[in-house]
Design a protein around this motif. Structure first.
Motif, short mmCIF file in Angstrom:
data_model
loop_
_atom_site.label_atom_id
_atom_site.label_comp_id
_atom_site.label_asym_id
_atom_site.label_seq_id
_atom_site.Cartn_x
_atom_site.Cartn_y
_atom_site.Cartn_z
N THR A 1 25.82 51.45 83.18
CA THR A 1 25.81 50.21 82.24
C THR A 1 25.89 50.37 80.88
O THR A 1 26.51 49.92 80.02
N ILE B 1 29.19 51.98 79.69
CA ILE B 1 29.99 50.97 79.70
C ILE B 1 30.11 50.07 78.52
O ILE B 1 31.23 49.73 77.96
N GLU B 2 28.85 49.80 78.08
CA GLU B 2 28.72 48.96 76.81
C GLU B 2 29.36 49.80 75.55
O GLU B 2 29.96 49.20 74.74
N GLU C 1 31.39 52.36 75.58
CA GLU C 1 32.76 52.63 75.60
C GLU C 1 33.71 51.23 75.26
O GLU C 1 34.33 51.24 74.59
N GLN C 2 33.05 50.06 75.50
CA GLN C 2 33.63 48.63 75.08
C GLN C 2 33.83 48.68 73.73
O GLN C 2 35.03 47.96 73.39
N SER C 3 33.04 49.17 73.00
CA SER C 3 32.94 48.96 71.58
C SER C 3 33.69 50.12 70.85
O SER C 3 34.20 49.86 69.63
N LYS D 1 37.19 50.66 71.79
CA LYS D 1 38.68 50.53 72.14
C LYS D 1 39.67 50.52 70.90
O LYS D 1 40.50 51.58 70.83
N GLU D 2 39.44 50.06 69.58
CA GLU D 2 40.03 50.10 68.61
C GLU D 2 39.86 51.79 67.99
O GLU D 2 41.06 52.00 67.54
N LYS E 1 38.03 61.37 71.92
CA LYS E 1 37.44 60.42 72.75
C LYS E 1 36.17 60.66 73.25
O LYS E 1 34.97 59.82 73.03
N LYS F 1 34.06 61.66 79.62
CA LYS F 1 33.04 60.56 79.91
C LYS F 1 32.00 60.76 81.09
O LYS F 1 30.61 60.65 80.89
#
Length: 423
Positions: free
Chosen positions: A15, A18-19, A21-23, A25-26, A296, A405
Motif C-alpha cells: 500500500t 502504491i501511494e 507510485e501514483q505520485s 505518473k507525470e 523509474k 519495483k
C-alpha cells in the motif's frame, strides 16, 4: 492471486508503494519521452550503417576483417557523435576501459587533473593514489584534483589555478561513485569542457560516462569531450552484452587506445568477437528502454525512502543524470538489510544471502547484491555499498520497471522485518 504477498511483501508495504507510485505518473512520462528520443537515435545509427545479419557472424583467431565489430564501432561513433569508437569484448570492465583511455594518452611527465574530486575507488590504484603495480604514477604520470564546490558545482577558479604546463588530460566522473554528491549533468560537463578548452585548447578531456548513457538526450561527447568511456554491462549493453567496454572519441585518442589494447601496429585491425556481436547490437538496441526502466526504479526508490525520512541522493524531485540512487541509512544494518531485499527479489540466486567482504580495489568491506544473468551487470537490478560512514547503499538497474519495483518493495520489507523501519 496476490503474487507480492506470496513473495513475502506485506499488504502494508504494498500500500505504501502504491501511494508513491501514483505520485510519479507525470515524472515517468518525461522518462518515456527521453527513451523514445534515444531509441530513435540508436535505430537511426544502425540504419545509417546498414546493419545486417551478416554482421552477427562470429570471428576467431586474429579477427581480421570482422565486419560486425567494425560496423558496431561506427554505430557507437554515430550515437555519441564522435570521430571514432573502440567497442570490444577484450575490454573486460569499465575500470579497464578507463585505464586504457588514460594509459594510452598520458606519458611520463604528464599530469592528470580530476576536476570532479576523488575518482571512483577502483581508479585509485590505476592512477596511483593508492600504490599499485602498473599504476600511472609508477610510469611517471602525476595526479592532482580539484574538489567540487559544496553545492556540487565545478570550482572554476580552482580549476584555473590547478592547470599548469604539465596538465595533459582532465578527467571528469559523471556519476557519484561511492560518494553522496550530485551526479553531473552532460550540460554542466559541457560548460566546464568549454572553460578548460579556453584555458588551453590542447588539454584532453575524458569523461567517465558509466551509468549515464541514454539518461538524457545528449552525452558529454556532444559538448566537446575528447573521450567518453563506459562499460557494456552497464547502460549501453542493455542487459544482453555479456562483457565489454567502449571508448568513443577523437580519432587520435581512439587510435592510441586501440594500439594500447592490442599492440603498436595492430590496433583496431585485430580482436575476434567470438560470436557475441549479435548480443552487443541487440543490447544497444534495447538500451534506451532498459535505462528508462532503471530510471523509474531509481526515482521510485528515492521518493519511497525520502518519505520514510532517509537522506537520498538525488532527492525525489531532482533531474536525473544517471541511474544510481544513493540512500543513507546511517548504520551497517540498514545497508545490509536493503541489499538482502534486492537479492531476494532477483531471478537468479534469490536464495543467496549477501554479506560484506574485502573486495579487490576497495579500501573497506563492500556488500553487493546482484542476482544477474551476467555476472556483475549493474544495468540489472543490483545494490552495493561500502561498510563505512555514512553507511549509504547505492541502488541501480532493473531490466524492467516491474522488477525494479519488486526489488525496492522487497528491500523495504527486509528493513521492516529487521525493525529498522516502521510503517
Amino acid at each position: 492471486m496476490d503474487f507480492y504477498e506470496e513473495m513475502g511483501i506485506s499488504k502494508k508495504v504494498q500500500t505504501f508503494g502504491i501511494e508513491i507510485e501514483q505520485s510519479l505518473k507525470e515524472r515517468f512520462g518525461t522518462f518515456d519521452e527521453i527513451a523514445e528520443y534515444n531509441q530513435l537515435k540508436v535505430i537511426n545509427a544502425m540504419q545509417e550503417e546498414r546493419v545486417s545479419d551478416v554482421h552477427f557472424a562470429a570471428t576467431s583467431g586474429y579477427g581480421y576483417n570482422d565486419l560486425g565489430r567494425d560496423t558496431l564501432e561506427r554505430v557507437y561513433a554515430r550515437i555519441f557523435h564522435t570521430e571514432d569508437a573502440l567497442v570490444r569484448p577484450q575490454i573486460v570492465c569499465g575500470t579497464h576501459a578507463l585505464a586504457l583511455a588514460l594509459s594510452s594518452n598520458l606519458f611520463p611527465g604528464d599530469e592528470l587533473l580530476s576536476v570532479s574530486g576523488k575518482p571512483y575507488d577502483t581508479l585509485e590504484e590505476v592512477i596511483g593514489i593508492r600504490d599499485s603495480v602498473g599504476s600511472l604514477k609508477e610510469y611517471g604520470v602525476s595526479y592532482s584534483q580539484v574538489d567540487l564546490l559544496p553545492d556540487g558545482g565545478f570550482d572554476l577558479e580552482g580549476i584555473k589555478k590547478a592547470v599548469n604546463s604539465n596538465t595533459k588530460m582532465v578527467t571528469i566522473q559523471r556519476s557519484k561513485g561511492y560518494q553522496t554528491r550530485k551526479t553531473l549533468s552532460p550540460y554542466d560537463i559541457g560548460d566546464v569542457i568549454r572553460f578548460i578548452k579556453e584555458i588551453r585548447s590542447d588539454i584532453l578531456v575524458m569523461v567517465d560516462n558509466c551509468y549515464g548513457e541514454f539518461v538524457q538526450k545528449h552525452e558529454p561527447s556532444d559538448f566537446g569531450a575528447d573521450m567518453v568511456v563506459g562499460s557494456l554491462i552497464k547502460n549501453p549493453g542493455g542487459g544482453l552484452a555479456p562483457i565489454g567496454g567502449y571508448i568513443a572519441g577523437t580519432k587520435a585518442c581512439i587510435e592510441r587506445a586501440a594500439y594500447r589494447l592490442t599492440a603498436p601496429g595492430l590496433g583496431k585491425e585485430v580482436g575476434a568477437t567470438l560470436g557475441i556481436t549479435q548480443s552487443l547490437f541487440q543490447g544497444l538496441f534495447m538500451a534506451p528502454t532498459v535505462v528508462n526502466s532503471a530510471l523509474k526504479g531509481a526515482v521510485f526508490a528515492a521518493n519511497l525512502y525520502e518519505a520514510l525520512g532517509f537522506t537520498v541522493v538525488p532527492d525525489g524531485r531532482e533531474p536525473r543524470h544517471d541511474i544510481i540512487q544513493a540512500i543513507e541509512f546511517g548504520t551497517p544494518e540498514g545497508v545490509i538489510a536493503f541489499c538482502k531485499g534486492i537479492q531476494a527479489a532477483a531471478p537468479v540466486d534469490s536464495y543467496v544471502t549477501p554479506e560484506p567482504w574485502a573486495m579487490p580495489g576497495y579500501d573497506s568491506d563492500v556488500i553487493m547484491a546482484a542476482g544477474a544473468f551476467v555476472q556483475g551487470s549493474s544495468i540489472e537490478l543490483s545494490a552495493d555499498g561500502p561498510i563505512k560512514p555514512p553507511y549509504a547503499v547505492y541502488f541501480q538497474g532493473g531490466l524492467t520497471w516491474y522488477h525494479a519495483k519488486l526489488g525496492i518493495l522487497m528491500s523495504l520489507q527486509k528493513l521492516v522485518d529487521a525493525g529498522i523501519v516502521k510503517l
